[in-house]
Design a protein around this motif. Structure first.
Motif, mmCIF file in Angstrom:
data_model
loop_
_atom_site.group_PDB
_atom_site.id
_atom_site.type_symbol
_atom_site.label_atom_id
_atom_site.label_comp_id
_atom_site.label_asym_id
_atom_site.label_seq_id
_atom_site.Cartn_x
_atom_site.Cartn_y
_atom_site.Cartn_z
ATOM 1 N N ILE A 1 -3.906 4.514 -1.543
ATOM 2 C CA ILE A 1 -3.692 3.780 -0.296
ATOM 3 C C ILE A 1 -4.946 2.986 0.072
ATOM 4 O O ILE A 1 -4.870 1.815 0.466
ATOM 5 N N SER B 1 -5.299 -1.111 0.312
ATOM 6 C CA SER B 1 -5.517 -1.656 1.657
ATOM 7 C C SER B 1 -6.921 -2.208 1.860
ATOM 8 O O SER B 1 -7.249 -2.655 2.968
ATOM 9 N N ALA C 1 -1.569 1.247 7.099
ATOM 10 C CA ALA C 1 -1.095 1.405 5.727
ATOM 11 C C ALA C 1 -0.046 2.508 5.618
ATOM 12 O O ALA C 1 0.932 2.383 4.868
ATOM 13 N N LEU C 2 -0.235 3.597 6.358
ATOM 14 C CA LEU C 2 0.735 4.693 6.312
ATOM 15 C C LEU C 2 2.061 4.284 6.959
ATOM 16 O O LEU C 2 3.130 4.748 6.539
ATOM 17 N N GLU D 1 3.687 2.408 4.298
ATOM 18 C CA GLU D 1 4.087 3.332 3.238
ATOM 19 C C GLU D 1 5.382 4.063 3.580
ATOM 20 O O GLU D 1 5.999 4.700 2.724
#
Length: 423
Positions: free
Chosen positions: A109, A113, A256-257, A260
Motif C-alpha cells: 500500500i 501510494s 489508500a485504505l 483498497e
C-alpha cells in the motif's frame, strides 16, 4: 453507558482509567483484564480472541461500546464479528488491520501510494532471503511478516546476525506462522517517533507524538521488546516534522485504505524514523501503542469516550482534540530475562508508597489471595506528569525506586535523548 475494553496489558489499563473518568460512563468492564485493571474496572474471564464469548457478554451486559486494545483480536476479526451482530465496537476490520498483521500488505500500500518508507523485499523462501542479505550487506532489518508481539524485528548490524534472524524466523519457527514470510528492509537512521491518530475513513485526528524505547537495555542495546518506556512530547522533533508526517503518511494511508475497499476506523499508529530526508514509516499498527498510550492518554483533555463514539458513528470530522501542556514519561518494569525466558509469580511490593499524582498501569500482574504478583514479561508502567520532561522523568524514577519484585529490570535512561537534545 457501560463500556467493555478487550485486553489485559498496560495499554488496556490506561484505556480503562481514561474511560472511567468520562461522566457518561457508568461502568467499565475489561476482558480478561489483570490485577491492576481490577481496581478501575470489573474484570471478566474471557480470552481476548474468544469472539463468540465476547459478543455474548456484550449483549447480555448491555455494553454500549466495546474498545479493542491488542492486535490479535483485530487480526482475528473481532470488529467484523461484532458489527454483523449490531454491537457497537471501536477498532478496524480484519481487512483494514492488515496494515499491522501483514507487513507485506502495508508495504504494498505504501509503495503504491508514494508513502515514504524504507526500501524492502518480501521472501517466503529462506535461501532467497539469505542470498538477498548477503548481496545487500549490513546493517539491515529483518521482520516477521505477521504478528509477533513486537518481538519479530531484528536490526542486524552484521550479515551473520541477519542470517541468524532469518533462520530463527523461517527455519526454527520462533514466531510461528508469522515468520514463515519475512520483509527485509534497508536500515533507516535518525530519530524514532510514534504518531497515533484517530481515523474514521479519510478523517484523521492526530494525537500528540511520543517516543518509545524498544531495546531492553540502556543505550538502545539488546533485543527488541514490546517497549521499555515512552515519553511525550518529543521536543527534539519540531512541529513541521509532525505536520509532514500527518500530511504525507497518515492521511495518504487512510485514503489508500478507502481505495483498497477496507476503510480504516480506529487508531492508526505510525512508527516513524525521522531521517535527513524527512519522516519515513518503519511500521504501521492498527491500534493504540503500548507503552505510548500510557503517556498520550494522560495528556488528553477531551473526553476519550466522546472521541471513540465519534469514530464509531462516523462523525470524527466534528471533533477537535484538546491536550494538556504537561509532559508525561513512563518507565516499564519488566521481569528478569524479558523478552526471553522469565519467571512469574513474584510478589510485588511498594505500590502503597506511590505518590498520589503518579500513575501505575499494570501490564502483567494478577491477584494471588491478598498479594499482587507478576504474571508477564512487562509487569508495570510507572507514568508521571510534569511541567517539563525533566520533572516528569525525575518523578517517574523516584517512584520506580519504591517498587520491588524479584528480578525486576528497567531501563534507567528513558527520556535522556530528549533531555540531551534540550541541553
Amino acid at each position: 453507558m457501560k463500556v467493555l475494553v478487550v485486553g489485559q496489558g498496560g495499554r488496556e489499563h490506561a484505556l480503562c482509567w481514561a474511560l472511567a473518568q468520562s461522566p457518561r460512563v457508568a461502568r467499565v468492564y475489561c476482558a480478561p483484564g489483570n490485577g491492576g485493571i481490577a481496581e478501575v474496572a470489573t474484570c471478566v474471564p474471557i480470552k481476548e480472541t474468544d469472539l463468540a464469548a465476547l459478543a455474548q457478554f456484550a449483549r447480555d451486559a448491555g455494553i454500549g461500546l466495546t474498545v479493542v486494545g491488542p492486535e490479535a483480536p483485530l487480526a482475528a476479526g473481532l470488529v467484523d464479528f461484532f458489527r454483523t451482530r449490531g454491537l457497537p465496537i471501536f477498532g478496524p476490520t480484519r481487512a483494514a488491520a492488515q496494515v499491522e498483521s501483514s507487513k507485506a500488505f502495508a508495504k504494498r500500500i505504501m509503495k503504491a501510494s508514494g508513502i515514504p518508507t524504507a526500501d524492502y523485499a518480501v521472501f517466503d523462501d529462506l535461501d532467497a532471503a539469505l542470498a538477498y542479505v548477503r548481496e545487500k550487506g549490513a546493517p539491515i532489518v529483518v521482520k516477521a511478516d505477521g504478528l509477533a508481539a513486537g518481538k519479530g524485528v531484528t536490526v542486524a548490524r552484521t550479515v551473520a546476525e541477519a542470517e541468524a534472524a532469518l533462520r530463527r524466523a523461517m527455519q526454527e519457527g520462533a514466531f510461528g506462522t508469522a515468520g514463515s514470510r519475512v520483509v527485509i528492509e534497508e536500515c533507516l537512521e535518525g530519530e524514532e517517533l510514534s504518531l497515533m491518530a484517530f481515523v474514521d475513513g479519510e478523517t484523521v485526528r492526530p494525537m500528540v507524538p511520543a517516543q518509545d524505547h524498544k531495546p531492553v537495555f540502556d543505550g538502545d542495546r539488546g533485543p527488541n521488546t514490546g517497549g521499555m518506556g515512552a515519553y511525550s512530547p518529543v521536543p527534539q522533533i519540531g512541529p513541521a516534522v509532525i505536520d509532514a508526517a500527518v500530511e504525507r503518511i497518515l492521511k495518504p494511508m487512510a485514503a489508500a485504505l478507502v481505495r483498497e475497499g477496507c476503510p480504516f476506523t480506529g487508531v492508526l499508529y505510525a512508527g516513524l524514523m525521522v531521517t535527513a530526508d524527512g519522516p519515513k514509516v518503519i511500521e504501521f499498527n492498527a491500534r493504540f501503542g503500548d507503552p505510548e498510550t500510557q503517556v498520550v492518554l494522560p495528556r488528553l483533555k477531551t473526553d476519550l469516550l466522546e472521541v471513540l463514539l465519534a469514530v464509531v458513528e462516523g462523525r470524527l470530522a466534528e471533533v477537535e482534540l484538546a491536550w494538556r501542556d504537561e509532559a508525561a514519561l513512563c518507565v516499564v518494569l519488566a521481569s528478569g530475562g524479558y523478552p526471553h525466558g522469565y519467571e512469574t509469580g513474584k510478589a510485588i511490593a511498594g505500590l502503597d508508597r506511590i505518590d498520589s499524582d503518579v500513575l501505575v498501569f499494570h501490564a502483567g500482574t494478577r491477584r494471588a489471595g491478598e498479594a499482587l504478583v507478576t504474571s508477564g514479561g512487562r509487569v508495570l508502567g510507572v507514568t508521571a506528569l510534569g511541567a517539563t520532561l525533566a520533572e516528569a522523568q525525575r518523578k517517574a524514577y523516584a517512584n520506580v525506586a519504591r517498587i520491588r519484585f524479584d528480578g525486576m529490570h528497567f531501563r534507567t535512561d528513558i527520556g535522556n535523548r530528549a533531555l540531551r537534545a534540550a541541553r
